[in-house]
Design a protein around this motif. Structure first.
Motif, PDB file in Angstrom:
ATOM      1  N   GLU A 242      40.529  60.690  -4.950  1.00 40.30           N
ATOM      2  CA  GLU A 242      41.748  61.496  -5.053  1.00 40.30           C
ATOM      3  C   GLU A 242      41.931  62.225  -3.735  1.00 40.30           C
ATOM      4  N   PRO A 243      42.939  61.854  -2.902  1.00 32.12           N
ATOM      5  CA  PRO A 243      43.836  60.714  -3.127  1.00 32.12           C
ATOM      6  C   PRO A 243      43.133  59.396  -2.834  1.00 32.12           C
ATOM      7  N   ALA A 244      43.673  58.331  -3.413  1.00 33.01           N
ATOM      8  CA  ALA A 244      43.053  57.028  -3.265  1.00 33.01           C
ATOM      9  C   ALA A 244      43.314  56.468  -1.869  1.00 33.01           C
ATOM     10  N   LEU A 245      42.326  55.728  -1.338  1.00 27.02           N
ATOM     11  CA  LEU A 245      42.453  55.037  -0.068  1.00 27.02           C
ATOM     12  C   LEU A 245      42.461  53.535  -0.329  1.00 27.02           C
ATOM     13  N   SER A 246      43.089  52.794   0.544  1.00 24.49           N
ATOM     14  CA  SER A 246      43.231  51.370   0.295  1.00 24.49           C
ATOM     15  C   SER A 246      43.169  50.603   1.616  1.00 24.49           C
ATOM     16  N   SER A 247      42.983  49.295   1.491  1.00 24.65           N
ATOM     17  CA  SER A 247      43.034  48.376   2.616  1.00 24.65           C
ATOM     18  C   SER A 247      43.433  47.009   2.078  1.00 24.65           C
ATOM     19  N   THR A 248      43.865  46.147   2.974  1.00 24.01           N
ATOM     20  CA  THR A 248      44.327  44.826   2.576  1.00 24.01           C
ATOM     21  C   THR A 248      43.628  43.763   3.417  1.00 24.01           C
ATOM     22  N   ALA A 249      43.586  42.577   2.870  1.00 23.67           N
ATOM     23  CA  ALA A 249      43.011  41.431   3.571  1.00 23.67           C
ATOM     24  C   ALA A 249      43.903  40.221   3.343  1.00 23.67           C
ATOM     25  N   LYS A 250      43.927  39.372   4.331  1.00 19.57           N
ATOM     26  CA  LYS A 250      44.736  38.156   4.270  1.00 19.57           C
ATOM     27  C   LYS A 250      43.877  37.015   3.719  1.00 19.57           C
ATOM     28  N   ILE A 251      44.413  36.325   2.736  1.00 18.92           N
ATOM     29  CA  ILE A 251      43.715  35.218   2.108  1.00 18.92           C
ATOM     30  C   ILE A 251      44.518  33.949   2.371  1.00 18.92           C
ATOM     31  N   THR A 252      43.874  32.929   2.930  1.00 20.51           N
ATOM     32  CA  THR A 252      44.507  31.630   3.160  1.00 20.51           C
ATOM     33  C   THR A 252      43.799  30.600   2.289  1.00 20.51           C
ATOM     34  N   ILE A 253      44.583  29.910   1.465  1.00 21.43           N
ATOM     35  CA  ILE A 253      44.043  28.873   0.580  1.00 21.43           C
ATOM     36  C   ILE A 253      44.613  27.540   1.039  1.00 21.43           C
ATOM     37  N   LEU A 254      43.737  26.661   1.475  1.00 18.33           N
ATOM     38  CA  LEU A 254      44.122  25.332   1.930  1.00 18.33           C
ATOM     39  C   LEU A 254      43.712  24.324   0.871  1.00 18.33           C
TER      40      LEU A 254
END
Length: 925
Positions: free
Chosen positions: A693-705
């Motif tokens: 609180e407050p929440a922290l975030s991150s993102t990742a790129k996913i490639t599916i072949l």
């Protein structure tokens, strides 16, 4: 706007104060103006008005507005016209910008003055501006110390040059009640003598201050509680300043009550009035209105004739209710006391203690009357009488003669604590002065002491200790050696024993384990705790200093005197969560003693770390036709925080209709089966959100072949139908192309590599035709003979190189050898008959010919070895994936045939080289 005021002589300036008095009773938002020979204007307005309030119109007040066409103002050199009617038009402007933009705005065309967005605060303007009138710019501030007026001064120019006029504008700022009275201090003290008569007036310092003026300033004062003893009055001086006075209304007595506390309130004259308050403490100062008094008028004292010189026999004490020097008492004998009594008994003038000053002889009177006076400053002495009776002793009492072994000063024996048992203190010789009585003795009092005869001597006694003594348990002992003879006479000798402290106690921490917590990312030099250790020893031996142990990190600090433990740097829980080190408490004894405690510090987590993917980008290779909700791969994410701050929830940001992720395991799954031919790859973003609180975030790129699976057989595009045929002229030369078979495969790689082969033939001499396994071109191999006329049918197999099972399709190629097509219906009838064709099992072979045939074999060896290794690895990978795919597909699609065959529809829609049912002539030209 008020009535125009136009003085015609210099006396008009002397009348301005009267005009101001008039303005104070005009409507608060009305603006009054005057001018003298059209060169000076005076306006007034209340402070604190909002922006846009009209102050006045210069054009109107300067008589620049028309009354009638062509008339002139008798006091103006300009025709009466509006600014817009002049050609060029009139304009109004401030002589210089200065502070004008802060308080007023001037319309350049109409000459109207308005308040600006900057609110006018009269107290801020005039108290800061001060001084007299000044015209140093377009805006000035003027306030007179002798009046309450506050002026804003402006210089205005009327243009163009041919109509130039210089106008001085004064704006009087009227006060409103926007400030409450305020005392400069919150606590006010006033001292009143207790003998102050009624109606005594005392000025109260620090009167209240109100920035407002006139009726809005401080008008009166009052007390919240008068205590029935006081009242307030207010006096005004010639400058209009009001000072509160405290008036005594009753008799005061410090000995009855020495202080009165109330609240003083200052009130202004505004409507409604505003108040200010402070605490008023009225202290009653002492005067010498009390004299010393004895509680008794007479005391009786008995003294034995054998009393020791210096023995106190009595003490007198008087009381004075006053304070300080007014309560000082001295004691003295009255002049009526005989000198013999004064010489025998000494009176301490400060304490009133009476002591035996000389030895009582046989000729001393048995009764003495001591008249004692208690003297106070400015007082009649108090009197007490001490009647002293002396009892003569017929027999001489026993004598006790001490001889000290231990250190003795002024009758006090000093021993170190923890002295061993049987430590000798003193010898005592007990004897009878008459020499005819038996004397016994014993030890009176409590303590670890023993008095025993010291043999082989008679009447000798040894005083010694019986057990070790502890200063921390008891520091002082008092015992007495008592001797008595057979006649009953008793003699007592008091022994005082004072223990000396030794450094026999180490400091002791209240807790041996000090458990502390602190949130990470703390401020530098953050307070952790205050250590406290006690030492039972006294003096320097009991003074404790604090030190960090050798295992303490350098960024921890411990004040050696106060014991305050701090950390000088920010702590990071993710770097280190727990600290454990020792602290020492050391006393100042010689040698010093110390004790050790352990500090266990736990760094509490804060949500200061975002979830972190182990890779910025994830790539997964998935075989197509992967079953729905099958496991694609694991998205690994970590969060360095702990507890709820380290909980991570994963979600698919886009493509959530196709893919889903298991929050607990991070397993990525596809909701549906994926087809590479529809879409060969997917790019999606996965978001990781922690539970802080407050929440922290991150993102990742996913490639599916998607990896291709051989799930599509070749599709024959030409010929379009098994019923199509082609006319081949007998004159066609060997090696000439006759037609072709064209097919495509939606798969990729080896799964899309197509090979062509003829697996069945029927006709006069169908072996005369061959097909290129790579291109599908059909050529004539041998020259056609007369016997070769007729329909030749070739069954062509189109196969891919898929693994583990290649897929194929078949198509019938019909070649009609003849000069012309004279009877189409006959040919069509032949085509409709089911051909009896023997299927050849020979598979098509595609050989890749090297470009350079003359390269030495030795130079190709490294390349061949590398290619062999790569091929072996690829075959192993493909084999494994193929087995996995077959096992997965085996449950859903049971194989009925080893080969999947696709039949070409009877009627095609693509017109390449062959027409349906219509022959095409092919010959060499």
């Amino acid at each position: 706007m008020g009535r125009l005021y136009r003085p015609r002589s210099s006396t008009s300036h002397r009348n301005l104060p009267h005009l101001f008095l008039f303005f104070l009773f005009v409507e608060p938002f009305s603006c009054l103006a005057s001018h003298s020979r059209a060169t000076e204007l005076l306006y007034s307005l209340n402070e604190g008005l909002p922006a846009g309030v009209l102050i006045g119109s210069l054009a109107e007040d300067l008589r620049l507005l028309p009354r009638s066409a062509g008339r002139l103002d008798p006091h103006s050199q300009l025709p009466e016209r509006t600014g817009a009617e002049w050609n060029p038009p009139l304009s109004f402007s401030l002589a210089s910008r200065g502070l004008s933009g802060q308080y007023v705005t001037l319309d350049n065309r109409s000459g109207e003055l308005h308040t600006s967005a900057q609110e006018i605060d009269r107290e801020a303007l005039c108290l800061e501006g001060g001084g007299g009138t000044a015209w140093g710019g377009s805006v000035s501030i003027s306030s007179s110390p002798s009046s309450d007026s506050c002026l804003l001064l402006l210089d205005v120019l009327v243009l163009p040059q041919e109509y130039f006029r210089f106008v001085k504008v004064k704006i009087a700022i009227r006060d409103i009640n926007d400030n409450a009275p305020q005392f400069p201090v919150s606590q006010i003290s006033v001292w009143v003598p207790e003998n102050a008569p009624v109606n005594t007036r005392l000025a109260i310092e620090h009167p209240a201050v109100d920035p407002d003026v006139g009726i809005n300033g401080v008008q009166t004062y009052r007390l919240l509680d008068y205590h029935g003893m006081f009242t307030l009055d207010v006096e005004e001086n010639e400058n209009g300043e009001r000072t509160p006075y405290l008036i005594v209304m009753g008799a005061l007595d410090r000995e009855t009550q020495d202080q009165y506390v109330s609240i003083i309130i200052a009130e202004d004259g505004g409507s409604p009035p505003l108040l200010g308050s402070a605490t008023l403490t009225i202290g009653i100062s002492d005067i010498n209105d009390n004299c010393p008094l004895f509680t008794d008028s007479q005391i009786n004292v008995t003294v034995y004739g054998n009393a020791t010189v210096g023995t106190p026999i009595a003490a007198v004490q008087a009381v004075d209710k006053d304070l300080g020097t007014n309560a000082q008492i001295t004691y003295s004998y009255s002049q009526k006391v005989p000198q013999a009594s004064k010489d025998l008994f000494h009176l301490d003038e400060n304490t009133g203690v009476i002591k035996l000053f000389n030895k009582i002889g046989g000729s001393v009177l048995q009764s003495h009357k001591l008249t004692i006076l208690a003297n106070g400053p400015g007082c009649i002495p108090a009197v007490i009488t001490a009647l002293v009776s002396i009892i003569k002793v017929i027999f001489r009492p026993p004598e006790i003669v001490p001889r000290y072994i231990a250190n003795e000063i002024d009758g006090v024996v000093y021993l170190k604590e923890l002295e061993p048992v049987n430590t000798p203190i003193a010898f005592f010789t007990i004897r009878d002065p008459e020499g005819k009585y038996k004397v016994n003795c014993y030890l009176d009092g409590e303590g670890p002491f023993r008095l025993s005869p010291y043999k082989p001597y008679n009447n000798e006694y040894l005083l010694e200790t019986t057990k070790p003594m502890d200063y921390e348990l008891q520091q002082f002992y008092e015992v007495a050696v008592v001797a008595w003879n057979s006649e009953g006479f008793h003699v007592k000798r008091v022994i005082k024993v004072q223990l000396l402290d030794d450094n026999d106690n180490a400091p002791i921490f209240l807790q041996p384990l000090i458990e502390l917590t602190i949130e990470e990312n703390n401020s530098p030099n953050a307070f952790l705790t205050k250590l406290y250790a006690t030492d039972a020893d006294s003096g320097e031996r009991g003074q404790v200093s604090y030190f960090l142990g050798p295992d303490a990190p350098s960024y921890f600090s411990l004040d050696s005197v106060t014991g305050i433990l701090t950390v000088s740097t920010q702590l990071d829980r993710e770097e280190k969560e727990k600290y454990r080190y020792t602290v020492r408490a050391v006393d100042c004894g010689k040698p010093p003693r110390e004790s050790v405690a352990t500090v266990a510090l736990t760094v509490l987590d804060k949500n200061d770390n975002s979830p972190r993917f182990i890779n910025k980008d994830f790539s997964f290779f998935v075989p197509e036709n992967f079953p729905g909700y099958g496991e694609i791969g694991v998205i690994s994410v970590t969060d360095a925080d702990a507890g709820r701050n380290g909980w991570v929830a994963l979600s698919v940001v886009n493509q959530s209709d196709i893919f889903v992720i298991d929050t607990g395991k991070g397993m990525l799954r596809a909701k549906v089966s994926l087809d590479r031919e529809q879409q060969s790859s997917y790019t999606l973003w996965v978001e990781a959100v922690d539970g802080g609180e407050p929440a922290l975030s991150s993102t990742a790129k996913i490639t599916i072949l998607l990896l291709d699976i051989n799930d599509n057989p070749p599709l024959v595009l030409f010929p379009q139908s098994n019923m199509s045929y082609l006319l081949v002229l007998p004159s066609t030369l060997p090696g000439s192309p006759v037609t072709e078979v064209y097919a495509v495969d939606k798969d990729t790689g080896m799964n899309a590599v197509i090979a062509y082969s003829i697996i069945g033939r029927r006709g006069p001499r169908p072996e005369s035709f061959r097909i290129d396994p790579k291109t599908g071109n059909i050529t004539l191999e041998e020259a056609l003979l007369q016997t070769d006329y007729g329909l030749h049918r070739l069954l062509v197999k189109v196969s891919d190189h898929g693994y583990p099972e290649p897929l194929h399709s078949t198509v019938m190629v019909n070649l009609f050898v003849n000069d012309t097509v004279s009877n189409e219906s006959y040919i069509e009838s032949l085509l409709r008959k089911e051909p009896e064709i023997n299927i050849e099992e020979k598979e098509p072979q595609i050989s890749i010919e090297p470009t350079h045939r003359k390269v030495e074999s030795v130079s190709c060896m490294p390349t061949l070895v590398a290619l062999s290794v790569i091929s072996l690895g690829s075959i192993t990978l493909v084999t494994g994936m193929g087995i996995y795919i077959c096992l997965r597909k085996g449950k859903k699609h049971p194989r009925e045939d080893e080969n999947l065959e696709v039949q070409i529809p009877l009627k095609g829609k693509i017109d390449l080289h062959m027409r349906e049912r219509k022959p095409m002539d092919i010959s060499n030209i």
